[in-house]
Design an enzyme around this catalytic site. Structure first.
Site, PDB file in Angstrom:
ATOM      1  N   VAL A  16      33.203  31.713  33.884  1.00 48.10           N
ATOM      2  CA  VAL A  16      32.202  32.785  33.982  1.00 48.10           C
ATOM      3  C   VAL A  16      30.783  32.222  33.848  1.00 48.10           C
ATOM      4  O   VAL A  16      29.868  32.615  34.567  1.00 48.10           O
ATOM      5  CB  VAL A  16      32.437  33.885  32.918  1.00 48.10           C
ATOM      6  CG1 VAL A  16      31.374  34.978  33.013  1.00 48.10           C
ATOM      7  CG2 VAL A  16      33.819  34.496  33.111  1.00 48.10           C
ATOM      8  N   LYS A  98      35.805  40.635  25.196  1.00 51.84           N
ATOM      9  CA  LYS A  98      36.436  41.917  24.816  1.00 51.84           C
ATOM     10  C   LYS A  98      37.201  41.843  23.503  1.00 51.84           C
ATOM     11  O   LYS A  98      37.236  42.795  22.745  1.00 51.84           O
ATOM     12  CB  LYS A  98      37.356  42.446  25.921  1.00 51.84           C
ATOM     13  CG  LYS A  98      38.447  41.499  26.373  1.00 51.84           C
ATOM     14  CD  LYS A  98      38.070  40.821  27.650  1.00 51.84           C
ATOM     15  CE  LYS A  98      38.949  39.627  27.911  1.00 51.84           C
ATOM     16  NZ  LYS A  98      38.578  38.887  29.082  1.00 51.84           N
ATOM     17  N   GLU A 122      28.945  44.825  29.824  1.00 56.38           N
ATOM     18  CA  GLU A 122      29.646  45.327  31.007  1.00 56.38           C
ATOM     19  C   GLU A 122      30.742  44.356  31.457  1.00 56.38           C
ATOM     20  O   GLU A 122      31.817  44.759  31.888  1.00 56.38           O
ATOM     21  CB  GLU A 122      28.636  45.531  32.146  1.00 56.38           C
ATOM     22  CG  GLU A 122      29.201  46.240  33.353  1.00 56.38           C
ATOM     23  CD  GLU A 122      29.620  47.676  33.046  1.00 56.38           C
ATOM     24  OE1 GLU A 122      30.835  47.941  33.016  1.00 56.38           O
ATOM     25  OE2 GLU A 122      28.731  48.523  32.842  1.00 56.38           O
ATOM     26  N   GLY A 127      35.904  43.051  35.110  1.00 54.46           N
ATOM     27  CA  GLY A 127      35.135  42.212  36.040  1.00 54.46           C
ATOM     28  C   GLY A 127      33.848  42.850  36.493  1.00 54.46           C
ATOM     29  O   GLY A 127      32.972  43.174  35.691  1.00 54.46           O
ATOM     30  N   ILE A 129      33.343  45.784  37.977  1.00 49.10           N
ATOM     31  CA  ILE A 129      33.297  47.249  38.097  1.00 49.10           C
ATOM     32  C   ILE A 129      32.373  47.801  37.001  1.00 49.10           C
ATOM     33  O   ILE A 129      32.612  47.555  35.826  1.00 49.10           O
ATOM     34  CB  ILE A 129      34.706  47.863  37.941  1.00 49.10           C
ATOM     35  CG1 ILE A 129      35.633  47.359  39.044  1.00 49.10           C
ATOM     36  CG2 ILE A 129      34.636  49.384  37.937  1.00 49.10           C
ATOM     37  CD1 ILE A 129      37.088  47.787  38.888  1.00 49.10           C
ATOM     38  N   GLY A 180      44.445  29.673  37.511  1.00 51.83           N
ATOM     39  CA  GLY A 180      43.432  29.941  36.492  1.00 51.83           C
ATOM     40  C   GLY A 180      43.201  31.415  36.236  1.00 51.83           C
ATOM     41  O   GLY A 180      42.172  31.824  35.714  1.00 51.83           O
ATOM     42  N   ASP A 194      44.983  42.083  26.251  1.00 52.56           N
ATOM     43  CA  ASP A 194      43.668  42.051  26.893  1.00 52.56           C
ATOM     44  C   ASP A 194      43.311  43.452  27.415  1.00 52.56           C
ATOM     45  O   ASP A 194      42.211  43.959  27.189  1.00 52.56           O
ATOM     46  CB  ASP A 194      43.707  41.027  28.030  1.00 52.56           C
ATOM     47  CG  ASP A 194      42.446  41.031  28.864  1.00 52.56           C
ATOM     48  OD1 ASP A 194      41.441  40.457  28.412  1.00 52.56           O
ATOM     49  OD2 ASP A 194      42.441  41.621  29.959  1.00 52.56           O
ATOM     50  N   LYS A 198      40.239  46.136  26.128  1.00 54.10           N
ATOM     51  CA  LYS A 198      39.309  46.785  27.061  1.00 54.10           C
ATOM     52  C   LYS A 198      39.408  48.304  26.930  1.00 54.10           C
ATOM     53  O   LYS A 198      38.400  49.010  26.984  1.00 54.10           O
ATOM     54  CB  LYS A 198      39.624  46.359  28.498  1.00 54.10           C
ATOM     55  CG  LYS A 198      39.305  44.890  28.753  1.00 54.10           C
ATOM     56  CD  LYS A 198      39.887  44.414  30.080  1.00 54.10           C
ATOM     57  CE  LYS A 198      39.597  42.932  30.287  1.00 54.10           C
ATOM     58  NZ  LYS A 198      40.310  42.380  31.438  1.00 54.10           N
ATOM     59  N   GLY A 296      37.629  36.256  37.667  1.00 56.97           N
ATOM     60  CA  GLY A 296      36.961  35.219  38.453  1.00 56.97           C
ATOM     61  C   GLY A 296      35.499  35.082  38.080  1.00 56.97           C
ATOM     62  O   GLY A 296      34.868  36.031  37.604  1.00 56.97           O
TER      63      GLY A 296
END
Length: 403
Positions: A16, A98, A122, A127, A129, A180, A194, A198, A296
């Site tokens: 990231v 998160k 955000e 990702g 959105i 990955g 995860d 979120k 990604g």
């Protein structure tokens, strides 16, 4: 509001971090520079010169010129101490972590109030959105009924591949790791943790309630078999991992993360591979569907950039729902209909079904479709882990109550 010059101190330069760097280099009309990047590993080859990096967090935290900390590291505990110290020394923060947020949001909101700083995140959910900003701004006074969707690109990739290529779980898991797509510890993804973290963050912005992630019934995909997917195929359904939070009555909400059978006409039916989809249902605007890449470097980097930009215009989350105090109760006392595939009689006896709609037995596979209470499922969590069983919610049948 005039845009302020942003001087960034960044933590982490993984997928990231590098994605954000690319996005920043190509962004027009945005005045910012990354002054220093703090990383852990001295010996890792990097694509930019050593002068950009530091290995001591104080270099960033003690620099009065740096007014924004961008936190993009894996370790949730380390992230927490960096974020907390930044906010307390007058630096705003943008984070994608998160795990850390789901654990510490109540405290971080207090710190922001006390020190007049702000944290935006955000990129922590779904990702690229823009779901948190939408919940904060667009739905701030609209009565939400539910928010649900596909929040985790890696598990969605695994489910898509298994379904479309008829491949066994272990093969696809390995593939996802090589690409990955999975967290360093894949159980965070495949056990639904995860997605659960979120969901906890989204619940705060949608309904103003803090949920300890441990309170949310969470069941992942690690025990799914080709039989379950075959069953879905035969019925023209797909299986997706669908975190859900919804209103039960005027003051209560319920939430869970459970795989679900999805019908062809459902918004999530065609959300495949690493894509995410979020459905917000509200009293007046009805259903809205957000779709985009959930994983990604570049997609997540673009969400981080959006927060960096918002921060330069002094944007802050107002947590309006939290202060409106409309939804004040959290309940697990709701009926839920599930498909339950099991191996032997003891596995079936474990489940306190109040009603069984369908049951099937064969030499290799047995399953039932029946209703039980979410509270009972929650209580049975530790016992489900080591058995040869799999459970999934049955498809939505159109009534809001079941969704």
């Amino acid at each position: 509001v005039m845009q302020n010059r942003v001087k960034i101190g960044m933590f982490g330069y993984g997928c990231v971090g590098q994605g954000l760097h690319d996005v920043l280099l190509n962004s027009r009309g945005f005045r910012t520079d990354i002054k220093k990047i703090c990383v852990k590993n001295k010996n890792k080859p990097r694509r930019i010169g050593a002068e950009h990096f530091t290995y001591e967090k104080e270099v960033i935290l003690d620099d009065p010129e740096i007014n924004l900390v961008v936190e993009l590291i894996n370790d949730a505990d380390e992230a927490y101490s960096i974020v907390k110290e930044s906010l307390m020394t007058g630096k705003n923060v943008v984070s994608a972590n998160k795990r850390m947020l789901a654990k510490h949001l109540p405290e971080l909101i207090e710190i922001q109030k006390q020190y007049g700083t702000s944290i935006l995140y955000e990129a922590s959910c779904c990702g690229c959105i823009p779901i948190i900003r939408n919940l904060e701004e667009y739905y701030d006074n609209e009565m939400l009924l539910s928010v649900k969707g596909i929040f985790n690109g890696s598990t969605n990739y695994i489910l898509s591949k298994m379904y479309n290529d008829n491949s066994p779980y272990a093969t696809v898991l390995k593939e996802a790791q090589e690409l990955g797509y999975l967290e360093v510890d894949p159980s965070l993804d495949v056990d639904g943790l995860d997605a659960r973290d979120k969901l906890a963050i989204i619940t705060l912005h949608a309904f103003g309630l803090f949920l300890d992630p441990e309170e949310i019934f969470t069941y992942g995909i690690s025990s799914i078999s080709t039989f379950d997917l075959q069953y879905a195929h035969e019925k023209g359904l797909k299986i997706k991992l669908v975190p859900t939070v919804r209103k039960i009555d005027d003051s209560s909400i319920a939430s869970y993360v459970i795989p679900q059978f999805i019908k062809q006409e459902h918004f999530l039916f065609n959300v495949e591979n690493e894509y995410n989809g979020v459905i917000a249902e509200a009293a007046f605007s009805n259903k809205q569907f957000f779709y985009g890449r959930g994983a990604g470097g570049h997609p997540t980097g673009s969400a981080v950039l959006s927060d960096i930009s918002a921060n330069s215009y002094e944007y802050k989350y107002e947590y309006k729902k939290l202060f409106q105090k409309i939804e004040t109760n959290y309940t697990r006392n709701i009926p839920i209909e599930i498909y339950y595939r099991y191996r032997n009689k003891e596995d079936l006896e474990l489940m306190p079904f109040t009603d069984i709609r369908e049951s099937y037995k064969s030499h290799d596979h047995n399953f039932v479709v029946g209703t039980l209470n979410l509270e009972d499922l929650y209580r049975l969590r530790p016992l489900l882990k080591d058995r040869e069983v799999f459970l999934a919610r049955t498809p939505d049948n159109g009534s809001t109550a079941e969704k």
